[in-house]
Scaffold this motif. Structure first.
Motif, PDB file in Angstrom:
ATOM      1  N   HIS A 109     -18.890   7.139  -1.216  1.00  0.00           N
ATOM      2  CA  HIS A 109     -17.561   6.810  -0.692  1.00  0.00           C
ATOM      3  C   HIS A 109     -16.484   7.710  -1.288  1.00  0.00           C
ATOM      4  CE1 HIS A 109     -13.954   4.538   0.326  1.00  0.00           C
ATOM      5  NE2 HIS A 109     -13.642   4.555  -0.970  1.00  0.00           N
ATOM      6  N   PHE A 110     -16.497   7.872  -2.591  1.00  0.00           N
ATOM      7  CA  PHE A 110     -15.450   8.668  -3.233  1.00  0.00           C
ATOM      8  C   PHE A 110     -15.622  10.157  -2.954  1.00  0.00           C
ATOM      9  CE2 PHE A 110     -15.049   4.808  -5.851  1.00  0.00           C
ATOM     10  CZ  PHE A 110     -13.680   4.604  -5.683  1.00  0.00           C
ATOM     11  N   ARG A 111     -16.839  10.580  -2.751  1.00  0.00           N
ATOM     12  CA  ARG A 111     -17.057  11.995  -2.396  1.00  0.00           C
ATOM     13  C   ARG A 111     -16.472  12.283  -1.014  1.00  0.00           C
ATOM     14  NH1 ARG A 111     -16.623  16.429  -2.693  1.00  0.00           N
ATOM     15  NH2 ARG A 111     -18.138  18.120  -2.833  1.00  0.00           N
ATOM     16  N   LEU A 112     -16.660  11.342  -0.078  1.00  0.00           N
ATOM     17  CA  LEU A 112     -16.101  11.513   1.265  1.00  0.00           C
ATOM     18  C   LEU A 112     -14.581  11.425   1.233  1.00  0.00           C
ATOM     19  CD1 LEU A 112     -18.618   9.366   3.345  1.00  0.00           C
ATOM     20  CD2 LEU A 112     -18.489  11.872   3.210  1.00  0.00           C
ATOM     21  N   GLU A 113     -14.053  10.524   0.400  1.00  0.00           N
ATOM     22  CA  GLU A 113     -12.602  10.402   0.261  1.00  0.00           C
ATOM     23  C   GLU A 113     -11.995  11.694  -0.271  1.00  0.00           C
ATOM     24  OE1 GLU A 113     -10.351   7.049   0.208  1.00  0.00           O
ATOM     25  OE2 GLU A 113     -11.645   7.250   1.977  1.00  0.00           O
ATOM     26  N   GLU A 114     -12.685  12.293  -1.218  1.00  0.00           N
ATOM     27  CA  GLU A 114     -12.188  13.543  -1.796  1.00  0.00           C
ATOM     28  C   GLU A 114     -12.158  14.646  -0.747  1.00  0.00           C
ATOM     29  OE1 GLU A 114     -13.128  16.221  -5.765  1.00  0.00           O
ATOM     30  OE2 GLU A 114     -14.787  15.596  -4.475  1.00  0.00           O
ATOM     31  N   LYS A 115     -13.176  14.689   0.119  1.00  0.00           N
ATOM     32  CA  LYS A 115     -13.242  15.738   1.136  1.00  0.00           C
ATOM     33  C   LYS A 115     -12.118  15.611   2.163  1.00  0.00           C
ATOM     34  CE  LYS A 115     -18.169  16.888   1.019  1.00  0.00           C
ATOM     35  NZ  LYS A 115     -19.436  16.943   1.797  1.00  0.00           N
ATOM     36  N   ARG A 116     -11.603  14.385   2.355  1.00  0.00           N
ATOM     37  CA  ARG A 116     -10.540  14.158   3.336  1.00  0.00           C
ATOM     38  C   ARG A 116      -9.170  14.619   2.822  1.00  0.00           C
ATOM     39  NH1 ARG A 116     -13.115   8.886   3.808  1.00  0.00           N
ATOM     40  NH2 ARG A 116     -14.538   8.905   5.606  1.00  0.00           N
ATOM     41  N   LEU A 117      -9.081  14.859   1.524  1.00  0.00           N
ATOM     42  CA  LEU A 117      -7.798  15.269   0.957  1.00  0.00           C
ATOM     43  C   LEU A 117      -7.428  16.676   1.452  1.00  0.00           C
ATOM     44  CD1 LEU A 117      -8.138  14.133  -2.765  1.00  0.00           C
ATOM     45  CD2 LEU A 117      -6.758  13.065  -0.977  1.00  0.00           C
ATOM     46  N   PRO A 118      -6.139  16.912   1.700  1.00  0.00           N
ATOM     47  CA  PRO A 118      -5.722  18.264   2.103  1.00  0.00           C
ATOM     48  C   PRO A 118      -5.932  19.257   0.969  1.00  0.00           C
ATOM     49  CG  PRO A 118      -3.820  16.872   1.627  1.00  0.00           C
ATOM     50  CD  PRO A 118      -5.017  15.979   1.620  1.00  0.00           C
ATOM     51  N   ILE A 119      -6.278  20.444   1.328  1.00  0.00           N
ATOM     52  CA  ILE A 119      -6.500  21.490   0.328  1.00  0.00           C
ATOM     53  C   ILE A 119      -5.143  21.975  -0.181  1.00  0.00           C
ATOM     54  CG2 ILE A 119      -7.433  23.786  -0.095  1.00  0.00           C
ATOM     55  CD1 ILE A 119      -9.473  23.256   2.102  1.00  0.00           C
ATOM     56  N   THR A 120      -4.958  21.857  -1.480  1.00  0.00           N
ATOM     57  CA  THR A 120      -3.714  22.301  -2.118  1.00  0.00           C
ATOM     58  C   THR A 120      -4.059  23.219  -3.278  1.00  0.00           C
ATOM     59  OG1 THR A 120      -3.734  20.370  -3.574  1.00  0.00           O
ATOM     60  CG2 THR A 120      -2.512  20.164  -1.491  1.00  0.00           C
ATOM     61  N   ASP A 121      -3.037  23.816  -3.835  1.00  0.00           N
ATOM     62  CA  ASP A 121      -3.272  24.652  -5.016  1.00  0.00           C
ATOM     63  C   ASP A 121      -3.795  23.789  -6.147  1.00  0.00           C
ATOM     64  OD1 ASP A 121      -2.325  26.809  -3.655  1.00  0.00           O
ATOM     65  OD2 ASP A 121      -0.252  26.558  -4.373  1.00  0.00           O
ATOM     66  N   ASN A 122      -4.770  24.302  -6.849  1.00  0.00           N
ATOM     67  CA  ASN A 122      -5.360  23.550  -7.948  1.00  0.00           C
ATOM     68  C   ASN A 122      -4.363  23.380  -9.084  1.00  0.00           C
ATOM     69  OD1 ASN A 122      -7.857  23.257  -6.716  1.00  0.00           O
ATOM     70  ND2 ASN A 122      -8.574  25.243  -7.489  1.00  0.00           N
ATOM     71  N   ALA A 123      -4.087  22.110  -9.398  1.00  0.00           N
ATOM     72  CA  ALA A 123      -3.201  21.821 -10.517  1.00  0.00           C
ATOM     73  C   ALA A 123      -3.978  21.945 -11.818  1.00  0.00           C
ATOM     74  CB  ALA A 123      -2.633  20.402 -10.375  1.00  0.00           C
ATOM     75  N   MET A 172       0.853  -1.202   0.000  1.00  0.00           N
ATOM     76  CA  MET A 172       0.000   0.000   0.000  1.00  0.00           C
ATOM     77  C   MET A 172       0.884   1.247   0.000  1.00  0.00           C
ATOM     78  SD  MET A 172      -2.800   1.225   2.831  1.00  0.00           S
ATOM     79  CE  MET A 172      -3.756  -0.255   2.687  1.00  0.00           C
ATOM     80  N   THR A 173       0.586   2.164  -0.869  1.00  0.00           N
ATOM     81  CA  THR A 173       1.358   3.405  -0.913  1.00  0.00           C
ATOM     82  C   THR A 173       0.732   4.452  -0.006  1.00  0.00           C
ATOM     83  OG1 THR A 173       2.148   5.159  -2.332  1.00  0.00           O
ATOM     84  CG2 THR A 173       0.044   4.177  -2.926  1.00  0.00           C
ATOM     85  N   ASN A 174       1.595   5.283   0.630  1.00  0.00           N
ATOM     86  CA  ASN A 174       1.109   6.314   1.544  1.00  0.00           C
ATOM     87  C   ASN A 174       0.713   7.584   0.820  1.00  0.00           C
ATOM     88  OD1 ASN A 174       1.512   4.740   3.872  1.00  0.00           O
ATOM     89  ND2 ASN A 174       3.717   5.245   3.884  1.00  0.00           N
ATOM     90  N   LYS A 175       1.193   7.764  -0.382  1.00  0.00           N
ATOM     91  CA  LYS A 175       0.890   8.971  -1.119  1.00  0.00           C
ATOM     92  C   LYS A 175      -0.548   8.930  -1.625  1.00  0.00           C
ATOM     93  CE  LYS A 175       2.435  11.829  -4.983  1.00  0.00           C
ATOM     94  NZ  LYS A 175       3.389  11.945  -6.113  1.00  0.00           N
ATOM     95  N   PRO A 176      -1.378   9.885  -1.225  1.00  0.00           N
ATOM     96  CA  PRO A 176      -2.780   9.838  -1.641  1.00  0.00           C
ATOM     97  C   PRO A 176      -2.948  10.121  -3.132  1.00  0.00           C
ATOM     98  CG  PRO A 176      -2.327  11.909  -0.530  1.00  0.00           C
ATOM     99  CD  PRO A 176      -1.083  11.073  -0.395  1.00  0.00           C
ATOM    100  N   LEU A 177      -4.034   9.625  -3.659  1.00  0.00           N
ATOM    101  CA  LEU A 177      -4.382   9.936  -5.041  1.00  0.00           C
ATOM    102  C   LEU A 177      -4.769  11.402  -5.137  1.00  0.00           C
ATOM    103  CD1 LEU A 177      -6.472   6.724  -5.768  1.00  0.00           C
ATOM    104  CD2 LEU A 177      -4.299   7.301  -6.840  1.00  0.00           C
ATOM    105  N   SER A 178      -4.614  11.953  -6.295  1.00  0.00           N
ATOM    106  CA  SER A 178      -4.849  13.385  -6.472  1.00  0.00           C
ATOM    107  C   SER A 178      -6.328  13.726  -6.421  1.00  0.00           C
ATOM    108  CB  SER A 178      -4.265  13.845  -7.812  1.00  0.00           C
ATOM    109  OG  SER A 178      -5.007  13.272  -8.884  1.00  0.00           O
TER     110      SER A 178
END
Length: 470
Positions: A189-203, A1-7
């Protein structure tokens, strides 16, 4: 399992395509509830299914990537297998050469679809993926609905009465609609997963995912609109035209009702210059799939009825013309275990024989498409009744070939028929010939399903009326 989250872009992509897939499934389920198997006869059906295939493959590809990223290898494998079986199912429907295989092995294909769906659901329940609440719920619902649909499927083919089959079919359509709750859980599920992602600059958006989104949206907008409008038009109550109403006034309308209350609407046209002291042939005219219903009018405009009703043919070949109408969701043949109205038709024929001067040695049957399949089925079930049959772009079960050796048959088919595979007629003709019979067979090399204009120019009436039982 990779620790780096999906974008965040990945989650936006999978949420978008899951939403499109849910909308496509919803539209398709509503259409099935409204018009049933007639969905397959819509002109927009093929393009709509190709859109469904494309969205399904893209969505599942993204889902597999997510599962592999998190180390849910068993779930990813089950997802790939389930997607592959669904893809195979769609191809069997869309490819006219493969459709013969599909129809002959429908139970095996259905078992594959239900089995892989259950496997996919179980993989979300009993693996590490089940630690995610909404993945677990989606898996549970997938298993429940897949097993429920599988039971309904096999009950349908075990049921004998047409009314029972129709009830089971109706239930299965509603179950299919409610089964959309399972992919909706994935969406949550994926909507909740997306909300857990840290807020970063929009690529900046990547080109290929953006183009895929645009193509899916445009496809849903245009193909979905065409499919929905056509399905809605087909679901509206039938309104006969002025010509049809005028024609219906010339033909007597009846309903045969058996002891159980099942009824068969039909029209009966008496011979030209009818003389009750004479005996006349009976022509059983079976309509195509576009005339199903209970209005007792549509079959009058469905080929070959208008041809048989022409004054010239009636004067030259006087006969009783019996035109039954099959209800929605029921056919004349019961091909591949589907519901059939055949028993009611045979009982009606016996009733007509008891009260009309019908020459029992000259009872003929002809029909097109669904009526062509019905024609093959009728002579296979009761070869002793019919003096001749003209099945047009139909088919039957080759195992009955030996029973049809002494039944005069003139079959027609288009070599490029996409709705009724030409192999169905070829197989029946070859089975009869192998058993020692000599059926006639005309195949139009460059024609598709609409071959009636060719057939009616043949001397079918002259040939048919020359046949009689010994």
């Amino acid at each position: 399992m990779t620790n780096k989250p999906l974008s965040r872009e990945f989650y936006s992509f999978i949420i978008f395509f899951l939403s499109i897939l849910c909308i496509i499934s919803l539209i398709q389920s509503v259409a099935l509830i409204s018009i049933g198997s007639s969905v397959m006869g819509l002109q927009s059906s093929d393009s709509w299914m190709w859109l469904a295939i494309a969205v399904m493959v893209i969505t599942n590809g993204a889902l597999i990537r997510y599962l592999l990223h998190h180390g849910y290898y068993l779930a990813a494998t089950a997802c790939a297998v389930s997607c592959a079986s669904a893809f195979f199912h769609y191809l069997l429907i869309l490819n006219r050469e493969w459709r013969v295989f599909y129809q002959e092995h429908y139970h095996a294909v259905a078992s594959l679809i239900f089995g892989t769906a259950v496997l996919w659901g179980l993989s979300l329940v009993f693996t590490k993926a089940g630690e995610k609440r909404w993945l677990l719920l989606s898996g549970v619902l997938t298993v429940i609905f897949s097993l429920f649909l599988a039971v309904l499927f096999f009950l349908y083919f075990e049921a004998g009465e047409g009314s029972t089959k129709l009830m089971i079919d109706k239930i299965s359509r509603w179950v299919t609609l409610f089964s959309l709750i399972a992919p909706f859980c994935l969406l949550i599920h994926f909507r909740l997963e997306e909300k857990r992602l840290p807020i970063t600059d929009n690529a900046p958006a990547q080109t290929i995912p953006a183009l895929l989104k645009l193509a899916a949206f445009v496809g849903l907008l245009f193909l979905g609109f065409n499919f929905s409008v056509e399905a809605l038009s087909r679901s509206r109550p039938y309104k006969p035209s002025t010509t049809e109403l005028r024609r219906s006034q010339l033909v007597d309308a009846y309903h045969f009702v058996d002891k159980s209350g099942d009824s068969l609407p039909y029209r009966l046209l008496k011979p030209f210059d009818y003389d009750s002291t004479k005996r006349y042939p009976l022509i059983v005219c079976l309509h195509h799939g576009g005339a199903h219903g209970n209005d007792n009018i549509q079959q009058l405009s469905a080929d070959p009825a208008p041809f048989l009703m022409e004054p010239g043919n009636r004067a030259k070949y006087p006969s009783f013309i019996f035109m039954p109408q099959s209800p929605q969701g029921i056919g004349f043949s019961g091909a591949y275990g589907n519901a059939s109205v055949d028993s009611l038709v045979f009982r009606t024929i016996r009733q007509l024989q008891s009260r009309l001067p019908i020459d029992h040695k000259r009872i003929y049957v002809l029909g097109i498409s669904g009526g062509g399949y019905g024609s093959w089925h009728f002579i296979s079930a009761h070869p002793e009744i019919f003096a001749a049959a003209i099945p047009i772009c139909g088919g039957g079960d080759p195992k009955y070939g030996p029973k049809l050796v002494n039944v005069p048959v003139w079959a027609f088919h288009g070599a490029r028929d996409k709705l009724a595979p030409v192999a169905h007629s070829r197989d029946m003709i070859n089975a009869i010939r192998k058993a020692g019979g000599k059926p006639k067979y005309t195949e139009y090399e460059y024609a598709g399903h609409g071959i009636w204009d060719n057939v009616k120019r043949e001397n079918i009436m002259e040939w048919m009326f020359a046949q009689h039982k010994d």
